[in-house]
Scaffold this active site. Structure first.
Site, PDB file in Angstrom:
ATOM      1  N   GLY A 131       0.791  -1.221   0.000  1.00 33.85           N
ATOM      2  CA  GLY A 131       0.000   0.000   0.000  1.00 33.85           C
ATOM      3  C   GLY A 131       0.819   1.265   0.000  1.00 33.85           C
ATOM      4  NE  ARG A 132       3.408   2.142   5.320  1.00 38.41           N
ATOM      5  CZ  ARG A 132       3.572   2.604   6.556  1.00 38.41           C
ATOM      6  NH1 ARG A 132       3.636   3.896   6.754  1.00 38.41           N
ATOM      7  NH2 ARG A 132       3.676   1.778   7.579  1.00 38.41           N
TER       8      ARG A 132
ATOM      9  N   GLY B 123      -0.532   6.099   1.338  1.00 39.98           N
ATOM     10  CA  GLY B 123       0.671   5.571   0.718  1.00 39.98           C
ATOM     11  C   GLY B 123       1.960   6.168   1.234  1.00 39.98           C
TER      12      GLY B 123
ATOM     13  CG  ASP C  22      -0.069  -8.430   6.508  1.00 39.61           C
ATOM     14  OD1 ASP C  22      -0.723  -8.941   7.429  1.00 39.61           O
ATOM     15  OD2 ASP C  22       0.216  -7.216   6.463  1.00 39.61           O
TER      16      ASP C  22
ATOM     17  CG  ASP D 129       6.413  -5.003   6.817  1.00 34.33           C
ATOM     18  OD1 ASP D 129       7.135  -4.365   6.037  1.00 34.33           O
ATOM     19  OD2 ASP D 129       5.454  -5.681   6.458  1.00 34.33           O
TER      20      ASP D 129
END
Length: 515
Positions: free
Chosen positions: A114-115, A147, A274, A284
């Protein structure tokens, strides 16, 4: 006139400039992930951040890529424009990948980058690496998001990526980060930043879940498994059941990763499917934290109100996520009891590998050179004592290297960390007897223990100090902290202030899913 926000028309994409000259190893007109086709990703340009400036770069990550230390300063490579999203090195097809996943144990459906944008591949001395921008703007997978990444979270990710690498923990890397005055709204209005991340692959459990559940595309799932084996697990080529062989290797890598997290006191605050790497990398860095006071129930993510991802629960959560991956691979094995049993058997090595890996790391932390029955109980007794007295995790193990086995030794340096001194003394007697039983030499053991127990970790208050300075335009603390964290096991007496106890009130620093 109001300044443009990340969601305003002023933030619309600019046509990227093609830069013909590029750093060594940049692969032109060929991208491994792009070869999978349109079902797996969307090609698009980034949304450049305006008035970008350098915040920090990692010389160690540049060296990993085989790039010169001044890569970011060379005018012909236009690195600042590439990282801010306004330019691309020739032939690098920027794309965002699609995946799905479970978030906090609940199926969330389609997610995706998404970003983040994959810039392409770099051939390096360590093998092919992917270069990715995080905070590059909206993609088809942004859902309701803008984003963007904010300076606060990007500083944390940049520093922790490199700090974990220096600790020896498998991780994605951070090559460099840029900031921008572009306003971005989170809980408050903050400013934007972009970090360039590096990894052999950014494949997640969720990529496989997507094609098993959301897209229900078995052929694409099979192709993804074959692709992963070809490029990242070539030793599995020719396996009788590729999906089962892959799952077993992922389980083993995940076990090794989580054992390493536990041993350095690291908490990953969003262990969603994810956010788990298929290669067993830490990926992440959102709401994360290193333990200050030892507490198995410590929750580092303010958004995790049920404590699903508490420090002591990480091993079981990882196993839960592996079961979700096994479920995703089931269509490739067959929906029969026998197929299910094959996948479950592939997960079993996790259950045995994790405790063995963790015990091995904990033996090293307490300086045991041999394996003896009762070691696990001895280590567990120390951890229980630390939890009861809220002894600092990093400082306790570092000071334990100074432990003397001489009869009558008081061992004040570590003893003074405990409230119940008599209880510590009872444990210390057991410990000294165990060390003498293997003929441990205090000086040699101290050297081994200091190589296993870091003096410096990225505590929340250290990151917060760097963030607050950066938000005022002063990036010197980010760069200084990076310098210190490059050598976490060294004494560095000139940087002793980075190794002290956290200041009072530091536990009130909140990190959440917006971090």
């Amino acid at each position: 006139m109001m300044a443009p926000t990340a969601s305003s028309p002023a933030a619309a994409p600019e046509p990227p400039t093609v830069v013909d000259d590029a750093p060594p190893g940049v692969v032109h007109d060929r991208h491994r992930f792009a070869s999978l086709g349109e079902r797996f990703s969307t090609r698009l340009a980034g949304m450049p951040v305006p008035q970008a400036h350098w915040v920090a770069v990692s010389d160690d990550c540049a060296e990993l890529l085989g790039w010169p230390a001044d890569w970011w300063q060379r005018p012909e490579w236009r690195a600042l424009d590439v990282l801010r999203g306004a330019a691309a090195w020739s032939g690098m097809p920027t794309l965002a990948t699609v995946y799905s996943g479970h978030q906090f144990g609940v199926w969330a459906g389609q997610l995706g980058d998404g970003r983040a944008l994959l810039l392409g591949d770099v051939q390096t001395p360590a093998g092919p690496m992917e270069l990715q921008l995080k905070g590059a703007g909206r993609t088809p997978y942004s859902r309701m998001g803008d984003g963007r990444a904010v300076l606060r979270s990007t500083v944390r990710e940049f520093l922790c990526s490199e700090a974990m690498a220096a600790l020896g923990v498998p991780t994605t890397r951070a090559l460099g980060m840029v900031g921008s005055p572009l306003p971005v709204r989170r809980e408050t209005v903050e400013t934007a930043a972009v970090v360039a991340r590096v990894a052999p692959s950014f494949l997640r459990f969720g990529h496989f879940e997507h094609f098993a559940h959301t897209a229900a595309d078995v052929e694409a799932l099979r192709r993804l498994v074959d692709f992963t084996i070809e490029h990242h697990f070539p030793e599995l080529a020719g396996a009788p059941v590729p999906a089962v062989a892959l799952l077993e290797q992922v389980a083993l890598r995940t076990a090794a990763l989580v054992a390493h997290w536990q041993a350095v006191g690291f908490c990953h605050g969003v262990m969603n499917t994810d956010n788990l790497s298929i290669l067993g990398l830490t990926i992440d860095y959102g709401p994360f934290g290193f333990l200050d006071a030892y507490d198995p129930g410590h929750i580092c993510n303010h958004s995790d109100d049920r404590g699903r991802y508490a420090y002591g629960r990480q091993p079981n959560v990882a196993f839960w996520n592996l079961h979700a991956l096994a479920q995703a691979l089931l269509p490739l094995v067959g929906r029969t009891d026998e197929a299910t049993e094959q996948l479950l058997e592939a997960l079993e090595p996790y259950r045995s590998a994790l405790p063995l890996a963790l015990l091995q790391r904990m033996r090293a932390k307490v300086g045991l050179a041999t394996e003896q029955e009762g070691d696990a109980a001895l280590i567990e007794a120390l951890l229980d004592r630390m939890a009861a007295d809220r002894a600092d995790f990093t400082i306790t193990f570092r000071r334990l290297s100074q432990f003397s086995t001489a009869p009558g030794a008081a061992n004040e340096a570590v003893r003074d960390l405990f409230i119940d001194r008599e209880a510590f003394d009872a444990w210390a007697q057991r410990y000294a007897e165990r060390l003498r039983a293997e003929g441990s030499d205090d000086a040699q053991r101290a050297l081994r223990m200091n190589a296993a127990n870091p003096k410096f970790v990225l505590r929340n208050h250290l990151a917060q100090n760097a963030i607050e300075a950066a938000q005022q335009g002063d990036f010197s603390e980010v760069r200084q902290l990076l310098k210190v964290l490059r050598h976490p096991f060294d004494e560095q007496p000139e940087h002793a202030r980075y190794a002290g106890f956290p200041p009072e009130g530091s536990h009130l620093i909140e990190v959440s899913c917006s971090s």
